[in-house]
Scaffold this active site. Structure first.
Site: not given
Ligand SMILES: O=C(CO)[C@H](O)COP(=O)(O)O
Length: 266
Positions: A103, A175, A181, A221
């Site tokens: 990640h 991603e 985030g 997101s």
């Molecule tokens: O790892 C993720 C999904 O588990 C990714 O970082 C997306 O996070 P989010 O932007 O809060 O959906």
């Protein structure tokens, strides 16, 4: 404990969530109990990745459900002097069938590299865990016109040294770092489709043939409004969700929103 899935590309569609660093024991158990009670996943393959501290509890509560459970990281060695780390056998013993690797938060804050991701992919497969490898470019890399190169490099290095048969047992999540985030901006679906096409070329090349290469999920997101448009993209085999799935009801609603009618299958 269910056997680790050997993912099939295309239909069916994966919808998973990582809780990141959230989930005290009471909340984790309540979440797991609620999704264990979901009786219709509308054809999606669900998975959750809770923190290590509650993984065994969550896996036990979901044992008789279709929801797979995974770790958010692991070390490549089986055991030894690696203070603070978790191994693949430990994850398996806790009931995990999957593990998230690479990640961007781990690459950025904890020194994860393409080389360590590759070591971990090999270790996960050795121990019967399905690795979910996260890849993605930064805003500067996209602005500089090297996004496709970065994605291709991350894919190739993650899969380095695997046989074609093993390549088909890995999953990927695209991603974009700039889409993740609180500060993230959801990626336009056209951009995701274009990036996914380039990633798919790399995956097909590594798998040795089109149609047998790893599932490719999208994350960043994802929410109730945009889940269906992302799920409708031809090159996307699933969604990997953070914040919007941190309640059991939010997660179940997202799975419903992303579920593709059977006529959309291959
Ligand atoms: O790892 C993720 C999904 O588990 C990714 O970082 C997306 O996070 P989010 O932007 O809060 O959906």
């Amino acid at each position: 404990m269910s056997d680790p899935a050997t993912p099939a590309p295309g239909w069916p569609f994966w919808v998973g969530t990582s809780w990141k660093m959230n989930g005290l024991p009471d909340d984790a158990r309540s979440y797991a109990e609620r999704i264990a009670a979901v009786d219709d996943w509308h054809g999606v393959l669900p998975f959750v990745m809770p923190p290590f501290t509650v993984l065994a509890d969550v896996a036990r509560l979901l044992r008789d459900s279709p929801v797979q459970v995974g770790g958010q990281n692991m070390h490549w060695d089986e055991c030894g002097s690696w203070t603070g780390e978790i191994s693949a056998p430990m994850l398996r013993q806790c009931g995990a069938t999957m593990v998230e690797l690479g990640h961007s938060e781990r690459r950025r804050h904890f020194g994860e590299t393409d080389q360590t991701v590759n070591l971990k992919v090999h270790a996960a497969l050795r121990h019967g865990l399905t690795p979910l490898v996260c890849i993605g470019e930064t805003q500067a890399e996209r602005d500089g016109g090297v996004a496709d190169l970065i994605l291709a490099r991350q894919v190739r290095l993650a899969l380095h040294g695997l046989t074609a048969a093993h390549v088909g047992r890995v999953m990927f999540a695209y991603e974009p770092v700039w889409a993740i985030g609180e500060a993230g901006r959801p990626a336009p679906p056209e951009l995701v489709a274009q990036a996914a096409a380039g990633i798919r070329q790399e995956l097909d090349r590594a798998a040795g043939a089109p149609g047998v290469s790893p599932p490719l999920l999208y994350g960043g997101s994802v929410n109730l409004e945009n889940a269906a448009p992302y799920a409708a993209l031809a090159g996307i085999d699933g969604l990997f969700v953070g914040r919007a799935a941190w309640t059991a009801e939010g997660y179940a609603a997202l799975a419903r929103a992303a579920a593709r009618p059977p006529c959309r299958g291959p």
